[in-house]
Design a protein around this motif. Structure first.
Motif, PDB file in Angstrom:
ATOM      1  N   LYS A  27       9.437  21.617 -36.296  1.00 53.98           N
ATOM      2  CA  LYS A  27      10.127  21.970 -35.052  1.00 53.98           C
ATOM      3  C   LYS A  27      11.166  20.927 -34.638  1.00 53.98           C
ATOM      4  O   LYS A  27      12.288  21.279 -34.265  1.00 53.98           O
ATOM      5  N   PRO A  28      10.857  19.617 -34.687  1.00 56.46           N
ATOM      6  CA  PRO A  28      11.883  18.630 -34.335  1.00 56.46           C
ATOM      7  C   PRO A  28      13.078  18.653 -35.292  1.00 56.46           C
ATOM      8  O   PRO A  28      14.204  18.387 -34.871  1.00 56.46           O
ATOM      9  N   LEU A  29      12.830  18.978 -36.549  1.00 55.76           N
ATOM     10  CA  LEU A  29      13.917  19.049 -37.516  1.00 55.76           C
ATOM     11  C   LEU A  29      14.860  20.192 -37.171  1.00 55.76           C
ATOM     12  O   LEU A  29      16.091  20.038 -37.202  1.00 55.76           O
ATOM     13  N   ALA A  30      14.283  21.342 -36.847  1.00 52.97           N
ATOM     14  CA  ALA A  30      15.108  22.481 -36.465  1.00 52.97           C
ATOM     15  C   ALA A  30      15.876  22.192 -35.180  1.00 52.97           C
ATOM     16  O   ALA A  30      17.059  22.526 -35.050  1.00 52.97           O
ATOM     17  N   ALA A  31      15.218  21.543 -34.232  1.00 52.32           N
ATOM     18  CA  ALA A  31      15.871  21.221 -32.962  1.00 52.32           C
ATOM     19  C   ALA A  31      17.073  20.296 -33.163  1.00 52.32           C
ATOM     20  O   ALA A  31      18.047  20.359 -32.415  1.00 52.32           O
ATOM     21  N   SER A  32      17.036  19.470 -34.203  1.00 57.27           N
ATOM     22  CA  SER A  32      18.134  18.535 -34.461  1.00 57.27           C
ATOM     23  C   SER A  32      19.393  19.233 -34.937  1.00 57.27           C
ATOM     24  O   SER A  32      20.456  18.618 -35.001  1.00 57.27           O
ATOM     25  N   THR A  33      19.291  20.534 -35.280  1.00 52.62           N
ATOM     26  CA  THR A  33      20.452  21.279 -35.765  1.00 52.62           C
ATOM     27  C   THR A  33      21.060  22.177 -34.687  1.00 52.62           C
ATOM     28  O   THR A  33      21.964  22.962 -34.980  1.00 52.62           O
ATOM     29  N   ALA A  34      20.573  22.075 -33.461  1.00 55.91           N
ATOM     30  CA  ALA A  34      21.033  22.969 -32.392  1.00 55.91           C
ATOM     31  C   ALA A  34      22.550  22.898 -32.225  1.00 55.91           C
ATOM     32  O   ALA A  34      23.165  21.846 -32.374  1.00 55.91           O
ATOM     33  N   ARG A  35      23.152  24.049 -31.914  1.00 55.98           N
ATOM     34  CA  ARG A  35      24.584  24.147 -31.675  1.00 55.98           C
ATOM     35  C   ARG A  35      24.813  25.265 -30.670  1.00 55.98           C
ATOM     36  O   ARG A  35      23.906  26.062 -30.393  1.00 55.98           O
ATOM     37  N   PRO A  36      26.013  25.355 -30.078  1.00 52.79           N
ATOM     38  CA  PRO A  36      26.272  26.441 -29.129  1.00 52.79           C
ATOM     39  C   PRO A  36      26.000  27.801 -29.749  1.00 52.79           C
ATOM     40  O   PRO A  36      26.429  28.095 -30.859  1.00 52.79           O
ATOM     41  N   GLY A  37      25.224  28.601 -29.045  1.00 50.71           N
ATOM     42  CA  GLY A  37      24.854  29.930 -29.522  1.00 50.71           C
ATOM     43  C   GLY A  37      23.429  30.004 -30.012  1.00 50.71           C
ATOM     44  O   GLY A  37      22.857  31.089 -30.108  1.00 50.71           O
ATOM     45  N   ALA A  38      22.845  28.859 -30.354  1.00 50.40           N
ATOM     46  CA  ALA A  38      21.476  28.834 -30.864  1.00 50.40           C
ATOM     47  C   ALA A  38      20.651  27.893 -30.020  1.00 50.40           C
ATOM     48  O   ALA A  38      20.739  26.681 -30.169  1.00 50.40           O
ATOM     49  N   ASP A  39      19.855  28.449 -29.140  1.00 46.94           N
ATOM     50  CA  ASP A  39      19.059  27.622 -28.237  1.00 46.94           C
ATOM     51  C   ASP A  39      17.569  27.902 -28.322  1.00 46.94           C
ATOM     52  O   ASP A  39      16.773  27.250 -27.671  1.00 46.94           O
ATOM     53  N   GLY A  40      17.187  28.886 -29.148  1.00 46.98           N
ATOM     54  CA  GLY A  40      15.784  29.262 -29.203  1.00 46.98           C
ATOM     55  C   GLY A  40      14.961  28.287 -30.018  1.00 46.98           C
ATOM     56  O   GLY A  40      15.467  27.490 -30.798  1.00 46.98           O
ATOM     57  N   ALA A  41      13.641  28.348 -29.831  1.00 48.22           N
ATOM     58  CA  ALA A  41      12.715  27.484 -30.566  1.00 48.22           C
ATOM     59  C   ALA A  41      12.086  28.267 -31.712  1.00 48.22           C
ATOM     60  O   ALA A  41      12.055  29.496 -31.722  1.00 48.22           O
ATOM     61  N   LEU A  42      11.577  27.532 -32.713  1.00 44.20           N
ATOM     62  CA  LEU A  42      10.865  28.177 -33.813  1.00 44.20           C
ATOM     63  C   LEU A  42       9.550  28.765 -33.315  1.00 44.20           C
ATOM     64  O   LEU A  42       8.983  28.303 -32.336  1.00 44.20           O
ATOM     65  N   GLY A  43       9.085  29.777 -34.043  1.00 46.79           N
ATOM     66  CA  GLY A  43       7.770  30.322 -33.748  1.00 46.79           C
ATOM     67  C   GLY A  43       7.789  31.759 -33.284  1.00 46.79           C
ATOM     68  O   GLY A  43       6.744  32.403 -33.210  1.00 46.79           O
ATOM     69  N   GLY A  44       8.954  32.290 -32.955  1.00 46.06           N
ATOM     70  CA  GLY A  44       9.033  33.682 -32.528  1.00 46.06           C
ATOM     71  C   GLY A  44       9.024  34.623 -33.720  1.00 46.06           C
ATOM     72  O   GLY A  44       9.082  34.204 -34.881  1.00 46.06           O
ATOM     73  N   PHE A  45       8.983  35.921 -33.440  1.00 45.59           N
ATOM     74  CA  PHE A  45       9.003  36.908 -34.510  1.00 45.59           C
ATOM     75  C   PHE A  45      10.399  37.073 -35.103  1.00 45.59           C
ATOM     76  O   PHE A  45      10.569  37.572 -36.196  1.00 45.59           O
ATOM     77  N   GLY A  46      11.401  36.683 -34.360  1.00 45.31           N
ATOM     78  CA  GLY A  46      12.781  36.745 -34.817  1.00 45.31           C
ATOM     79  C   GLY A  46      13.575  35.651 -34.139  1.00 45.31           C
ATOM     80  O   GLY A  46      13.151  35.074 -33.131  1.00 45.31           O
ATOM     81  N   ALA A  47      14.736  35.337 -34.702  1.00 43.69           N
ATOM     82  CA  ALA A  47      15.589  34.278 -34.158  1.00 43.69           C
ATOM     83  C   ALA A  47      16.840  34.900 -33.544  1.00 43.69           C
ATOM     84  O   ALA A  47      17.368  35.889 -34.050  1.00 43.69           O
ATOM     85  N   LEU A  48      17.298  34.308 -32.465  1.00 43.80           N
ATOM     86  CA  LEU A  48      18.442  34.840 -31.730  1.00 43.80           C
ATOM     87  C   LEU A  48      19.654  33.932 -31.872  1.00 43.80           C
ATOM     88  O   LEU A  48      19.518  32.707 -31.998  1.00 43.80           O
ATOM     89  N   PHE A  49      20.846  34.538 -31.845  1.00 41.93           N
ATOM     90  CA  PHE A  49      22.086  33.768 -31.825  1.00 41.93           C
ATOM     91  C   PHE A  49      23.081  34.494 -30.932  1.00 41.93           C
ATOM     92  O   PHE A  49      23.271  35.712 -31.052  1.00 41.93           O
ATOM     93  N   ASP A  50      23.720  33.742 -30.047  1.00 48.21           N
ATOM     94  CA  ASP A  50      24.654  34.292 -29.074  1.00 48.21           C
ATOM     95  C   ASP A  50      26.085  34.004 -29.523  1.00 48.21           C
ATOM     96  O   ASP A  50      26.573  32.873 -29.423  1.00 48.21           O
ATOM     97  N   LEU A  51      26.777  35.016 -30.064  1.00 47.05           N
ATOM     98  CA  LEU A  51      28.135  34.831 -30.567  1.00 47.05           C
ATOM     99  C   LEU A  51      29.117  34.471 -29.462  1.00 47.05           C
ATOM    100  O   LEU A  51      30.042  33.679 -29.672  1.00 47.05           O
ATOM    101  N   LYS A  52      28.916  35.027 -28.292  1.00 50.87           N
ATOM    102  CA  LYS A  52      29.821  34.722 -27.178  1.00 50.87           C
ATOM    103  C   LYS A  52      29.703  33.250 -26.783  1.00 50.87           C
ATOM    104  O   LYS A  52      30.703  32.571 -26.533  1.00 50.87           O
TER     105      LYS A  52
END
Length: 370
Positions: A27-52
Motif C-alpha cells: 500500500k505505501p508503494l502504491a501511494a508513492s505513485t499518486a498523481r492527479p486523477g488517481a486518489d483511491g487506495a488499494l483494496g477495492g474491487f476496482g480502481a478509479l481514475f478521473d480524467l477531468k
C-alpha cells in the motif's frame, strides 16, 4: 461421514493471509505513485481514475499490456527481484508514448506457486519505481497463488497501462515525409527482449549468472548486468509531444530496429539507418561474438543500443536533439526518411567495417535476411 481432518484452502497450498499481508505491505508503494486523477487506495474491487482531474478535456484512451518474458528466469535464479518491475512498467508505458499518449495508470498481475510477502514486495517496489519514473499511478493489481500451475518458486508478471491524449493529438505515420530526420535514444542494454537467446548463450558457454560480468569492465556479476532495467523514455518525450515537435516514435522491442521502425512510416517511405552512428553497449558485441550472430539476426532480435527512435522535421532536428540531451538521454543522429520504390514501408540498416563489431560492410533490410 468421514473421520478425516477437514481440509482448508491452506492445505491446498493457498495462503489467504499471505495475500492480505502482501496487500498491506505494498500500500505505501502504491501511494508513492499518486498523481492527479488517481486518489483511491488499494483494496477495492476496482480502481478509479478521473480524467477531468488529470487535465483532459476530450481525451482518447490508449491501452497497452506486456510482460517481461524469460528475463524473469534470470531474476529468479539470481534472487535480484527489485528491478524486474521497472522492466514491466517500461514495456507498457513506452508503448503508450509512441502513440502520443501520456501514461496515466498501471495495474499489475503477479502469479506464483507460493506467495512470499518479501519477494512480492520487492517485485512491486520495482513496479512502483517504474510508475514514479513514468509519472503514472499504480492503482491496482492482482496477486495469485496457484501451486498447481507454477512449480517451486516460479512466477509470472503481466502489466497493464492506460494513457490518454487529446483527440487529434495522437501520432499518425501519415505525417512522416521523405526528408525527415531520425534520432535514436540510447538503450540501457538488452531491455526485455531476446532473453531466450541470451539464456541459451549463457548455457552453451557454461557460464553462471554469478560469474563476473564478462562483457565490460564494470564490477558486478553477469546476472546483475543482464538485469539492467529497461529505460523509460516518457518524461523526456512528453514535453516534445505536447509541443507538436515529434512526428513519429518507435519503441524498439521484439523485431529490433529492422521490424519496428517501419511501423512508424507510411507506404512509399524508407528509413535509411547508419549503424555506425551510435555507440552500442558492450553486451551486444559479446552476444554477437558468443553466438556468431549474423547482422540480420542481431538486429532483428535485440535493440542493439537504440531503445527508441524519434522522427522529426529536418529543421527541428538540432532543437529536439538538444532538448532530449538536456533531459538526460543519449541521443544519436541515426538516419533519415527517404522515398522508396518498395511497396511497403521498410528500414535499411547499413554497417561499415566495425559497426556492431563486424569486420566487413553489411546491410540489413526489413524482411530480408542478408
Amino acid at each position: 461421514m468421514s473421520n478425516k481432518k477437514p481440509l482448508t484452502y491452506k492445505d491446498a497450498g493457498v495462503d489467504i493471509s499471505a495475500g492480505e499481508a502482501l496487500v498491506e505491505a505494498i500500500k505505501p508503494l502504491a501511494a508513492s505513485t499518486a498523481r492527479p486523477g488517481a486518489d483511491g487506495a488499494l483494496g477495492g474491487f476496482g480502481a478509479l481514475f478521473d480524467l477531468k482531474a488529470a487535465g483532459f478535456r476530450d481525451p482518447v484512451l490508449v491501452a497497452a499490456t506486456d510482460g517481461v518474458g524469460s528475463k524473469l528466469k534470470i531474476a529468479l535464479e539470481t534472487g535480484v527481484l527489485d528491478t524486474i518491475g521497472i522492466d514491466l512498467v517500461a514495456m507498457c508505458v513506452n508503448d503508450l508514448i509512441v502513440q502520443g499518449a501520456e501514461p496515466l495508470f498501471f495495474l499489475d498481475y503477479y502469479a506464483t506457486g507460493k506467495l512470499e510477502v518479501k519477494k512480492g514486495r520487492d517485485i512491486v517496489a520495482g513496479i512502483a519505481a517504474g510508475c514514479r519514473e513514468a509519472g503514472c499511478a499504480l492503482i491496482g493489481g492482482e496477486s495469485a497463488e496457484m501451486p498447481g500451475l507454477y512449480a517451486g518458486q516460479d512466477f509470472d508478471l503481466a502489466g497493464f497501462a492506460v494513457g490518454a491524449a487529446e483527440r487529434g493529438a495522437l501520432l499518425d505515420s501519415a505525417n512522416v515525409k521523405p526528408g525527415d530526420s531520425i534520432l535514436g535514444l540510447g538503450s540501457s542494454g538488452i531491455h526485455s527482449n531476446g532473453f531466450s537467446l541470451v539464456r541459451k548463450i549463457v548455457e552453451e558457454h557454461q557460464l553462471t549468472y554469478s560469474n563476473i560480468n564478462v562483457f565490460d569492465g564494470h564490477l558486478g556479476t553477469l546476472g546483475e548486468a543482464l538485469l539492467t532495467p529497461t529505460r523509460i523514455y516518457v518524461r523526456a518525450l512528453l514535453p516534445l509531444l505536447r509541443e507538436g515537435k515529434i512526428k513519429a516514435l518507435a519503441h524498439i522491442t521484439g523485431g529490433g530496429l529492422v521490424e519496428n521502425i517501419p511501423r512508424t512510416l507510411p507506404p512509399g517511405c524508407q528509413a535509411d539507418i547508419d549503424a555506425g552512428s551510435w555507440t552500442a553497449p558492450p553486451v551486444f558485441r559479446w552476444l554477437r561474438q558468443a553466438a556468431g550472430l549474423s547482422p540480420f539476426e542481431l538486429l532483428r532480435t535485440f535493440n542493439c543500443g537504440i531503445g527508441m527512435t524519434v522522427v522529426v522535421k529536418k529543421e527541428l532536428e538540432n532543437e529536439v536533439f538538444s532538448i532530449l540531451e538536456a533531459a538526460g538521454e543519449k541521443v544519436y543522429r541515426i538516419g533519415q526518411v527517404v522515398k522508396s520504390a518498395h511497396p511497403g514501408p521498410r528500414a535499411v540498416i547499413t554497417g561499415k567495417g566495425g559497426a556492431l563489431g563486424y569486420n566487413q560492410p553489411w546491410q540489413v533490410k526489413t524482411g530480408e535476411a542478408l
